[in-house]
Design a protein around this motif. Structure first.
Motif, PDB file in Angstrom:
ATOM      1  N   THR A   1     -13.957  -4.980 -54.746  1.00 30.73           N
ATOM      2  CA  THR A   1     -14.135  -3.595 -55.253  1.00 30.73           C
ATOM      3  C   THR A   1     -12.970  -2.746 -54.832  1.00 30.73           C
ATOM      4  O   THR A   1     -12.246  -3.067 -53.882  1.00 30.73           O
TER       5      THR A   1
ATOM      6  N   GLY B   1     -22.412 -11.658 -51.462  1.00 31.31           N
ATOM      7  CA  GLY B   1     -21.997 -10.267 -51.746  1.00 31.31           C
ATOM      8  C   GLY B   1     -20.790  -9.816 -50.979  1.00 31.31           C
ATOM      9  O   GLY B   1     -20.215  -8.761 -51.303  1.00 31.31           O
ATOM     10  N   VAL B   2     -20.426 -10.563 -49.917  1.00 35.50           N
ATOM     11  CA  VAL B   2     -19.266 -10.138 -49.125  1.00 35.50           C
ATOM     12  C   VAL B   2     -17.999 -10.227 -49.949  1.00 35.50           C
ATOM     13  O   VAL B   2     -17.180  -9.291 -50.000  1.00 35.50           O
TER      14      VAL B   2
ATOM     15  N   ASP C   1     -13.021   0.017 -53.207  1.00 32.23           N
ATOM     16  CA  ASP C   1     -13.209   0.555 -51.857  1.00 32.23           C
ATOM     17  C   ASP C   1     -14.192  -0.346 -51.124  1.00 32.23           C
ATOM     18  O   ASP C   1     -15.398  -0.082 -51.076  1.00 32.23           O
ATOM     19  N   PRO C   2     -13.685  -1.432 -50.461  1.00 35.71           N
ATOM     20  CA  PRO C   2     -14.591  -2.352 -49.770  1.00 35.71           C
ATOM     21  C   PRO C   2     -15.325  -1.692 -48.622  1.00 35.71           C
ATOM     22  O   PRO C   2     -16.452  -2.059 -48.316  1.00 35.71           O
ATOM     23  N   SER C   3     -14.721  -0.765 -47.950  1.00 39.50           N
ATOM     24  CA  SER C   3     -15.361  -0.157 -46.782  1.00 39.50           C
ATOM     25  C   SER C   3     -16.653   0.534 -47.160  1.00 39.50           C
ATOM     26  O   SER C   3     -17.628   0.527 -46.392  1.00 39.50           O
ATOM     27  N   LYS C   4     -16.685   1.153 -48.323  1.00 41.20           N
ATOM     28  CA  LYS C   4     -17.870   1.878 -48.751  1.00 41.20           C
ATOM     29  C   LYS C   4     -19.071   0.943 -48.856  1.00 41.20           C
ATOM     30  O   LYS C   4     -20.206   1.322 -48.526  1.00 41.20           O
ATOM     31  N   THR C   5     -18.821  -0.309 -49.306  1.00 43.43           N
ATOM     32  CA  THR C   5     -19.937  -1.268 -49.467  1.00 43.43           C
ATOM     33  C   THR C   5     -20.227  -2.016 -48.169  1.00 43.43           C
ATOM     34  O   THR C   5     -21.379  -2.265 -47.792  1.00 43.43           O
ATOM     35  N   LEU C   6     -19.173  -2.386 -47.445  1.00 40.74           N
ATOM     36  CA  LEU C   6     -19.341  -3.263 -46.303  1.00 40.74           C
ATOM     37  C   LEU C   6     -19.737  -2.540 -45.035  1.00 40.74           C
ATOM     38  O   LEU C   6     -20.408  -3.124 -44.162  1.00 40.74           O
TER      39      LEU C   6
ATOM     40  N   ALA D   1     -17.849  -7.560 -52.614  1.00 38.15           N
ATOM     41  CA  ALA D   1     -17.494  -6.236 -52.067  1.00 38.15           C
ATOM     42  C   ALA D   1     -16.007  -6.150 -51.778  1.00 38.15           C
ATOM     43  O   ALA D   1     -15.388  -5.076 -51.886  1.00 38.15           O
TER      44      ALA D   1
ATOM     45  N   TYR E   1     -11.769  -3.093 -42.568  1.00 39.07           N
ATOM     46  CA  TYR E   1     -12.586  -2.441 -43.591  1.00 39.07           C
ATOM     47  C   TYR E   1     -13.796  -1.774 -42.958  1.00 39.07           C
ATOM     48  O   TYR E   1     -14.347  -0.825 -43.511  1.00 39.07           O
ATOM     49  N   THR E   2     -14.241  -2.359 -41.804  1.00 39.50           N
ATOM     50  CA  THR E   2     -15.435  -1.820 -41.150  1.00 39.50           C
ATOM     51  C   THR E   2     -15.180  -1.756 -39.665  1.00 39.50           C
ATOM     52  O   THR E   2     -14.343  -2.486 -39.130  1.00 39.50           O
TER      53      THR E   2
END
Length: 895
Positions: A82, A75-76, A84-89, A79, A115-116
């Motif tokens: 996407t 899933g990395v 907006d990767p930050s929203k998922t990661l 994500a 991203y995080t």
């Protein structure tokens, strides 16, 4: 008031410490305590460093593992694709951070933009750290000053399916968190160090207490003085000192005691009963601990005066102090006793080492070796040449042979061994040989009589340094067998009159052994000569068998093994082998009698079983006729007898207590045929049985005696198996090669018994050299047989002997028709001789007689005996065969 008491107490403690540190035990205690404190401090410091290093290494391993795990999590990559990767990661990294107990997990793009991050305001900013190695596909671990402070972080690439780096993941911990883990371990480390310090200090105190008790609280200078005294006793005092414990163990020995008793260096701690070089009485005294004063004992080459006193303080170990003193006043007595003792030892050794064998030369060599170097530097032994051959010596010193020479070195000027010479009358050896008395020449350089034998050699002997000699006659039963001469160089004093008696005693001990060996040599030579004269001197000429044989007499004396090859009528050959138990002249003579009997019985053309029966009766009669006190009888004799016929290839044999023969087939296979075993000769009462075999041409018959396979060190079955292995294979091997191979592989190293081995390879008489006819029982058939025989002889090229053979054949056939019974059969065999055989079914025995002038018949066999070389009759199960042999013309005989 408190102040003076405190000062006094302080002074007392201080004096106690000063006093304690003056002793060896106190100094050792202080040193050990300081050493223990230092070791514990070093150990604590090392544990702290090790713990810090292990904690930092654990932080690096955990950061790397978390980063790699998150980078490869499912899933990395989805994500990252996407909008907006930050929203998922971000939620995923925070959950993973808390679960993995790390301070941060940061996901970034390939440009290093986060991203995080645990601090949301840091998202979208550039990552603090090195990302180049990770973009190249490697895992990179570093320590940096990041947003959270000093951090240990690991950066891992996120790769797509085609191995392209699409993002980076970094995980790590703050250094202060790592150090907090170390701080939590520090109390444990310090507590363990303190415990080790207390334990070590306690052990050190106990060791110091024991050391104080053992050193008796002595100061170093006091102990140094004590050890100086100890060394003085051990190395300087010229009196031996021993200290022996209560259990008999030697605790101390000074240098003088070691010298007097010849003790090795590592003797302390061993029992006095194990001390080398001491007589049993001295060992018993030292182990007993009893009090003695100047008690004299023998120790090696010295007489030692022993003083012994028990010692030991109250509560201490019970020990014994022994002082030893070399008794110089008894040296003269000791010297004379030692000389007598050495002479007794030499005579004792001579009794053990001279005469170990019944060999004259070996005994002479033993006499030459025993006195060296204790009595003489060189010894020569000269024997009459007749003695070496077992004969009586001449009364004069002529034909003497140097039988043995021995000395301290090999490069000496004395006459070499084996040389034959005569004693000149003026020499000491000649005078001693003639008078039977020993001769002493105490000063060789000034004496002249001994030089006449060989002046040049005498000069070389003097130049070599030989200065005196004793020559003693070797005589037994009043006969002088030779002379033994003892020579001394500068390494010994000159011979004197006392040495003459010792030389005579040595020679007297050897003389009996030499004479016994001489007599044994004579008897052995006589027995061997007798035995070899009774055995076949050469193999007879015949065409039935290829023969090879070996005969080895026993080392301890002659025995009774024998063999024989006996030509028989009809081109047949008899093979015999036998064994008479025992050794010596009686066994050899008995063997000759049995072999002669076998020859005589075989002349009667008896079957093997009948021949052994007659031989058994003969042996029984010999045993009965010989008195028990004058003869040992023939009990234990065995025999194997067989007859081979090259015409029919039949081999018939019987045995009387003998080992079965071996048959080697042409293909190399080996069998031991089943031949009925009869009893040994002389027992009687049991009949013998025959066994008959048809042998292929080229078969080898192997006959042997028990000395070949029997030995005390192995079973009979083992010897038989060795014989089988030696005979197996190599089908083309000749009888000579078979004999040698069997001896090499089967014969024991030192056989104790005679060995007789006979190998015979069979031949077959070619069919074109045999002719046979059936004859009708009609006198008119005689003329037809003469014609048929004449044609066969002409075909063989033997027309010259046709007339004589026709007359012989006519008489034999006529007798068979007139006096015998059918069927009648005629056979001609062309071998080394021309053999004519007439067989019929009657067992009546024809006999030769002189016919009277008025007799009409009776002249036929007389004519046959006159015209034939040999003739005779043999009986068969079907009747009898009358045969006659006729010599072939010169040049036509088969060889």
């Amino acid at each position: 008031m408190a102040s003076p008491f405190a000062r006094l107490r302080h002074l007392s403690v201080k004096r106690l410490i000063i006093k304690s540190t003056r002793t060896v035990a106190g100094q050792v205690l202080v040193f050990q305590v300081a050493l223990v404190v230092l070791l514990v401090a070093c150990g604590v410091f090392a544990l702290i460093l090790q713990s810090e290093r292990d904690t930092s290494a654990e932080a690096r391993r955990r950061s790397m593992a978390v980063a790699q795990t998150f980078a490869h999590s499912p899933g990395v990559q989805a994500a990252l694709r996407t909008p907006d990767p930050s929203k998922t990661l971000q939620p995923l990294t925070e959950a993973a951070r808390r679960a993995a107990d790390v301070d941060f997990i940061v996901v970034m793009d390939t440009e290093g933009i986060r991203y995080t991050h645990p601090l949301p305001d840091r998202i979208g900013r550039r990552f603090v750290g090195e990302i180049g190695p990770s973009l190249a596909g490697r895992v990179y671990v570093e320590s940096v000053d990041g947003p959270l402070g000093r951090e240990v972080q690991a950066t891992v690439p996120v790769e797509s399916a085609d191995s392209e780096v699409v993002a980076l993941v970094s995980a790590g911990m703050k250094v202060e968190n790592v150090e907090s883990q170390l701080n939590r371990q520090l109390p444990i480390i310090l507590g363990a160090g303190a415990g080790a310090l207390v334990l070590s200090a306690t052990v050190t105190a106990l060791v110091g207490r024991r050391l104080r008790r053992q050193t008796h609280s002595l100061a170093p200078d006091e102990m140094a003085l004590m050890y100086e005294h100890h060394d003085t006793v051990l190395h300087s005092v010229r009196e031996g000192v021993l200290i022996v414990a209560a259990d008999g163990r030697l605790m101390l020995a000074n240098d003088e005691a070691r010298r007097l008793l010849e003790l090795p260096r590592d003797i302390e701690g061993r029992l006095v009963s194990e001390l080398p070089g001491l007589d049993p009485e001295t060992k018993a005294l030292l182990a007993s601990g009893r009090e003695v004063t100047d008690e004299v004992h023998l120790a090696g080459e010295r007489l030692i005066a022993v003083n012994q006193r028990p010692t030991g303080r109250e509560g201490g170990p019970r020990e014994t102090v022994v002082t030893l003193r070399d008794s110089t006043e008894l040296q003269a007595v000791t010297g004379r006793a030692e000389v007598a003792r050495e002479r007794l030892r030499l005579l004792y050794d001579a009794g053990l080492r001279i005469g170990t064998t019944l060999d004259v030369l070996r005994t002479a060599d033993e006499l030459a070796r025993v006195p060296i170097p204790r009595f003489a530097d060189f010894v020569t032994v000269d024997l009459a040449d007749a003695v070496l051959h077992g004969e009586e010596p001449a009364p004069t010193g002529t034909d003497m042979r140097r039988a043995a020479v021995s000395g301290i070195v090999d490069n000496h000027p004395l006459t070499e061994q084996g040389r034959l010479f005569d004693y000149l009358p003026a020499t000491p050896q000649a005078r001693g040989f003639g008078s039977g008395r020993s001769q002493l020449v105490s000063d060789l350089p000034t004496a002249t009589d001994w030089r006449v034998q060989d002046p040049e050699r005498a000069k070389a002997i003097i130049d070599y340094g030989i200065h005196s000699l004793i020559t003693a006659p070797i005589q037994a039963r009043g006969v002088v067998l030779g002379m033994a001469t003892f020579w001394r160089t500068q390494q010994h004093e000159r011979f004197n009159d006392e040495d003459v008696s010792l030389a005579e005693e040595l020679v007297a001990r050897a003389a009996i052994s030499i004479d016994n060996a001489r007599r044994y040599t004579r008897e052995h030579a006589l027995a061997v000569t007798l035995q070899r004269s009774l055995l076949p001197q050469a193999m007879p000429e015949q065409n039935a068998l290829d023969i090879a044989y070996r005969y080895l007499p026993a080392q301890s004396g002659v025995g009774g093994d024998w063999f024989d090859v006996i030509p028989m009528p009809g081109s047949r050959v008899a093979l015999a082998v036998g064994d008479v138990v025992g050794h010596g002249l009686h066994a050899a003579a008995t063997m000759g009698r049995l072999r002669t009997a076998v020859h005589n019985f075989s002349a009667l053309d008896l079957p093997p079983d009948e021949l052994l029966s007659h031989l058994d009766d003969l042996v029984g009669s010999i045993d009965q006729s010989e008195a028990a006190e004058s003869a040992a009888g023939v009990v234990g004799a065995t025999c194997l007898y067989g007859i081979y016929d090259p015409v029919t290839r039949r081999y018939v044999m019987a045995r009387a207590g003998h080992l079965v023969p071996a048959l080697v087939r042409p293909d190399g296979t080996v069998t031991f045929p089943d031949v009925p075993a009869g009893p040994p000769l002389g027992l009687g009462g049991m009949p013998f049985q025959t066994a008959e075999f048809c042998l292929d041409e080229g078969t080898q018959l192997v006959l042997y005696t028990d000395g070949l396979i029997e030995d005390r060190r192995r079973d009979l079955d083992v010897g038989m198996e060795l014989l089988r292995e030696a005979l197996t294979g190599s089908p083309g091997r000749s009888p000579e090669e078979t004999c040698q191979n069997v001896l090499d592989r089967v014969l024991p190293g030192r056989p104790k018994d005679d060995v007789a081995l006979l190998v015979a390879r069979t031949r077959q008489l070619p069919p074109d050299r045999i002719a046979d006819w059936d004859v009708p029982p009609d006198p008119a058939a005689v003329a037809g047989m003469r014609d048929a025989v004449s044609r066969k002889l002409e075909a063989w090229g033997l027309s010259e002997v046709a007339f004589t053979l026709e007359l012989i054949l006519s008489e034999l056939i006529t007798n068979a028709i007139r006096y015998g019974s059918g069927p009648i059969h005629v056979r001609l065999i062309r071998d080394r001789t021309l053999i004519c055989e007439v067989a019929d079914g009657s067992s009546t025995s024809p006999h030769l007689r002189y016919a009277a002038t008025t007799d009409e018949g009776g002249r036929g066999l007389f004519l046959v005996s006159q015209m034939a070389e040999r003739w005779g009759t043999r009986y068969t199960p079907q009747g009898k065969v009358i045969w006659a042999e006729q010599a072939l013309p010169q040049g036509l005989a088969d060889h």
